[in-house]
Scaffold this motif. Structure first.
Motif, PDB file in Angstrom:
ATOM      1  N   ALA A 238       0.837  -1.203   0.000  1.00  0.00           N
ATOM      2  CA  ALA A 238       0.000   0.000   0.000  1.00  0.00           C
ATOM      3  C   ALA A 238       0.873   1.255   0.000  1.00  0.00           C
ATOM      4  O   ALA A 238       1.962   1.278   0.576  1.00  0.00           O
ATOM      5  CB  ALA A 238      -0.909  -0.002   1.224  1.00  0.00           C
ATOM      6  N   GLY A 239       0.391   2.276  -0.676  1.00  0.00           N
ATOM      7  CA  GLY A 239       1.094   3.559  -0.669  1.00  0.00           C
ATOM      8  C   GLY A 239       2.274   3.638  -1.611  1.00  0.00           C
ATOM      9  O   GLY A 239       3.017   4.622  -1.599  1.00  0.00           O
ATOM     10  N   GLN A 240       2.479   2.586  -2.415  1.00  0.00           N
ATOM     11  CA  GLN A 240       3.597   2.580  -3.363  1.00  0.00           C
ATOM     12  C   GLN A 240       3.062   2.721  -4.786  1.00  0.00           C
ATOM     13  O   GLN A 240       1.885   2.507  -5.043  1.00  0.00           O
ATOM     14  CB  GLN A 240       4.397   1.283  -3.221  1.00  0.00           C
ATOM     15  N   GLY A 241       3.954   3.028  -5.725  1.00  0.00           N
ATOM     16  CA  GLY A 241       3.574   3.219  -7.123  1.00  0.00           C
ATOM     17  C   GLY A 241       3.172   1.915  -7.797  1.00  0.00           C
ATOM     18  O   GLY A 241       3.252   0.835  -7.201  1.00  0.00           O
ATOM     19  N   SER A 242       2.749   2.032  -9.050  1.00  0.00           N
ATOM     20  CA  SER A 242       2.206   0.866  -9.766  1.00  0.00           C
ATOM     21  C   SER A 242       3.294  -0.117 -10.191  1.00  0.00           C
ATOM     22  O   SER A 242       3.028  -1.292 -10.399  1.00  0.00           O
ATOM     23  CB  SER A 242       1.428   1.318 -10.996  1.00  0.00           C
ATOM     24  N   ASP A 243       4.543   0.355 -10.335  1.00  0.00           N
ATOM     25  CA  ASP A 243       5.597  -0.555 -10.805  1.00  0.00           C
ATOM     26  C   ASP A 243       6.971  -0.094 -10.333  1.00  0.00           C
ATOM     27  O   ASP A 243       7.160   1.071  -9.958  1.00  0.00           O
ATOM     28  CB  ASP A 243       5.569  -0.657 -12.339  1.00  0.00           C
ATOM     29  N   LEU A 244       7.918  -1.030 -10.357  1.00  0.00           N
ATOM     30  CA  LEU A 244       9.326  -0.744 -10.058  1.00  0.00           C
ATOM     31  C   LEU A 244      10.176  -1.455 -11.096  1.00  0.00           C
ATOM     32  O   LEU A 244       9.847  -2.565 -11.513  1.00  0.00           O
ATOM     33  CB  LEU A 244       9.706  -1.255  -8.661  1.00  0.00           C
ATOM     34  N   CYS A 245      11.274  -0.809 -11.483  1.00  0.00           N
ATOM     35  CA  CYS A 245      12.191  -1.426 -12.457  1.00  0.00           C
ATOM     36  C   CYS A 245      13.473  -1.850 -11.776  1.00  0.00           C
ATOM     37  O   CYS A 245      13.895  -1.250 -10.787  1.00  0.00           O
ATOM     38  CB  CYS A 245      12.514  -0.439 -13.575  1.00  0.00           C
ATOM     39  N   THR A 246      14.116  -2.861 -12.315  1.00  0.00           N
ATOM     40  CA  THR A 246      15.404  -3.292 -11.770  1.00  0.00           C
ATOM     41  C   THR A 246      16.428  -2.166 -11.881  1.00  0.00           C
ATOM     42  O   THR A 246      16.406  -1.390 -12.849  1.00  0.00           O
ATOM     43  CB  THR A 246      15.926  -4.552 -12.484  1.00  0.00           C
ATOM     44  N   SER A 247      17.318  -2.098 -10.903  1.00  0.00           N
ATOM     45  CA  SER A 247      18.388  -1.093 -10.932  1.00  0.00           C
ATOM     46  C   SER A 247      19.612  -1.600 -11.690  1.00  0.00           C
ATOM     47  O   SER A 247      20.589  -0.870 -11.859  1.00  0.00           O
ATOM     48  CB  SER A 247      18.781  -0.711  -9.501  1.00  0.00           C
ATOM     49  N   LEU A 248      19.551  -2.842 -12.157  1.00  0.00           N
ATOM     50  CA  LEU A 248      20.658  -3.371 -12.965  1.00  0.00           C
ATOM     51  C   LEU A 248      20.585  -2.801 -14.386  1.00  0.00           C
ATOM     52  O   LEU A 248      19.498  -2.507 -14.882  1.00  0.00           O
ATOM     53  CB  LEU A 248      20.584  -4.903 -13.023  1.00  0.00           C
ATOM     54  N   PRO A 249      21.735  -2.675 -15.065  1.00  0.00           N
ATOM     55  CA  PRO A 249      21.738  -2.184 -16.453  1.00  0.00           C
ATOM     56  C   PRO A 249      21.251  -3.268 -17.409  1.00  0.00           C
ATOM     57  O   PRO A 249      22.020  -3.945 -18.088  1.00  0.00           O
ATOM     58  CB  PRO A 249      23.211  -1.826 -16.692  1.00  0.00           C
ATOM     59  N   ILE A 250      19.932  -3.418 -17.459  1.00  0.00           N
ATOM     60  CA  ILE A 250      19.320  -4.578 -18.123  1.00  0.00           C
ATOM     61  C   ILE A 250      19.618  -4.636 -19.622  1.00  0.00           C
ATOM     62  O   ILE A 250      19.851  -5.716 -20.169  1.00  0.00           O
ATOM     63  CB  ILE A 250      17.797  -4.621 -17.824  1.00  0.00           C
ATOM     64  N   ASP A 251      19.652  -3.481 -20.291  1.00  0.00           N
ATOM     65  CA  ASP A 251      19.948  -3.482 -21.738  1.00  0.00           C
ATOM     66  C   ASP A 251      21.352  -3.999 -22.009  1.00  0.00           C
ATOM     67  O   ASP A 251      21.571  -4.802 -22.915  1.00  0.00           O
ATOM     68  CB  ASP A 251      19.787  -2.072 -22.328  1.00  0.00           C
ATOM     69  N   LYS A 252      22.284  -3.527 -21.214  1.00  0.00           N
ATOM     70  CA  LYS A 252      23.686  -3.939 -21.362  1.00  0.00           C
ATOM     71  C   LYS A 252      23.834  -5.447 -21.090  1.00  0.00           C
ATOM     72  O   LYS A 252      24.538  -6.161 -21.817  1.00  0.00           O
ATOM     73  CB  LYS A 252      24.520  -3.118 -20.367  1.00  0.00           C
ATOM     74  N   ILE A 253      23.157  -5.915 -20.058  1.00  0.00           N
ATOM     75  CA  ILE A 253      23.213  -7.338 -19.702  1.00  0.00           C
ATOM     76  C   ILE A 253      22.645  -8.180 -20.843  1.00  0.00           C
ATOM     77  O   ILE A 253      23.237  -9.172 -21.268  1.00  0.00           O
ATOM     78  CB  ILE A 253      22.447  -7.581 -18.375  1.00  0.00           C
ATOM     79  N   TRP A 254      21.492  -7.764 -21.353  1.00  0.00           N
ATOM     80  CA  TRP A 254      20.834  -8.475 -22.451  1.00  0.00           C
ATOM     81  C   TRP A 254      21.724  -8.507 -23.695  1.00  0.00           C
ATOM     82  O   TRP A 254      21.905  -9.558 -24.315  1.00  0.00           O
ATOM     83  CB  TRP A 254      19.496  -7.782 -22.739  1.00  0.00           C
ATOM     84  N   GLN A 255      22.298  -7.360 -24.061  1.00  0.00           N
ATOM     85  CA  GLN A 255      23.135  -7.297 -25.268  1.00  0.00           C
ATOM     86  C   GLN A 255      24.376  -8.181 -25.136  1.00  0.00           C
ATOM     87  O   GLN A 255      24.766  -8.861 -26.085  1.00  0.00           O
ATOM     88  CB  GLN A 255      23.528  -5.847 -25.567  1.00  0.00           C
TER      89      GLN A 255
END
Length: 211
Positions: free
Chosen positions: A122-139
């Motif tokens: 409760a009281g938090q936003g609708s979503d959270l994203c990972t703090s890892l550099p996901i694009d770099k990891i994926w590439q």
């Protein structure tokens, strides 16, 4: 002093007609695989846990991992929570970038809980994203011939439930969380999945220590 990267890895047990969850086997077999295919000295897997597919068990696991007794903040240590779950429809590995503040279970969890469009915190936003550099990891994984995609929809069952809790706690503890959805073993066999999980650990560790 070289930064150390420590990993805490979770998998899940059976759920909703999936009696044999591949992530149970990945978590149990990873220590043996890493004994034969060692990580760098500065990279450690500190804990491995198979969690019951229930809201209660997910909350308990996250509360334990982020409790003060368990958690020591160190300036020379990156801490990463890597959560594994199976997606019956996945054809390759899904790196989940986003957790959603909603529990909407299509079937009861292992304790019989079936929330419908309930807020997780409760009281938090609708979503959270990972703090890892996901694009770099994926590439980097793609460059090394690992088939994977970035996803922003981990569903609204237990995979998303534990991920959102983990992302929420990671924010205040200055740590990182990532959820990996794996395909069934008949799509990608277990030995290839273990290889991918190790590659993911390596790439995450490199992305954190090379900044």
């Amino acid at each position: 002093q070289k930064m150390e990267v420590t990993f805490h890895i979770t998998g899940f047990g059976r759920f909703c007609g999936v009696e044999n969850n591949p992530t149970t086997h990945l978590v149990k077999d990873l220590p043996g695989y890493l004994a034969e295919n060692p990580l760098k000295d500065s990279v450690k897997v500190d804990s491995l846990k198979v969690i019951e597919v229930s809201g209660v068990a997910a909350r308990e696991a996250i509360q334990h991992h982020f409790s003060d007794e368990f958690f020591e903040n160190s300036p020379t240590k990156h801490r990463v929570f890597l959560h594994l779950g199976v997606s019956g429809s996945a054809q390759c590995f899904n790196l989940e970038a986003t957790g959603w503040n909603e529990a909407d279970f299509r079937c009861p969890d292992e304790q019989g809980w079936t929330p419908q469009r309930e807020i997780i915190i409760a009281g938090q936003g609708s979503d959270l994203c990972t703090s890892l550099p996901i694009d770099k990891i994926w590439q980097t994984l793609l460059q090394n011939d690992y088939k994977c995609v970035i996803s922003h929809d981990p569903g609204r069952f237990l995979c998303n439930y534990i991920y959102y809790l983990s992302l929420h706690h990671s924010k205040s503890k200055n740590t990182h969380s990532l959820f990996l959805h794996v395909p069934p073993f008949n799509i990608v066999p277990k030995d290839q999945q273990l290889k991918f999980v190790k590659a993911l650990i390596d790439v995450i560790a490199d992305s954190l220590t090379s900044q």
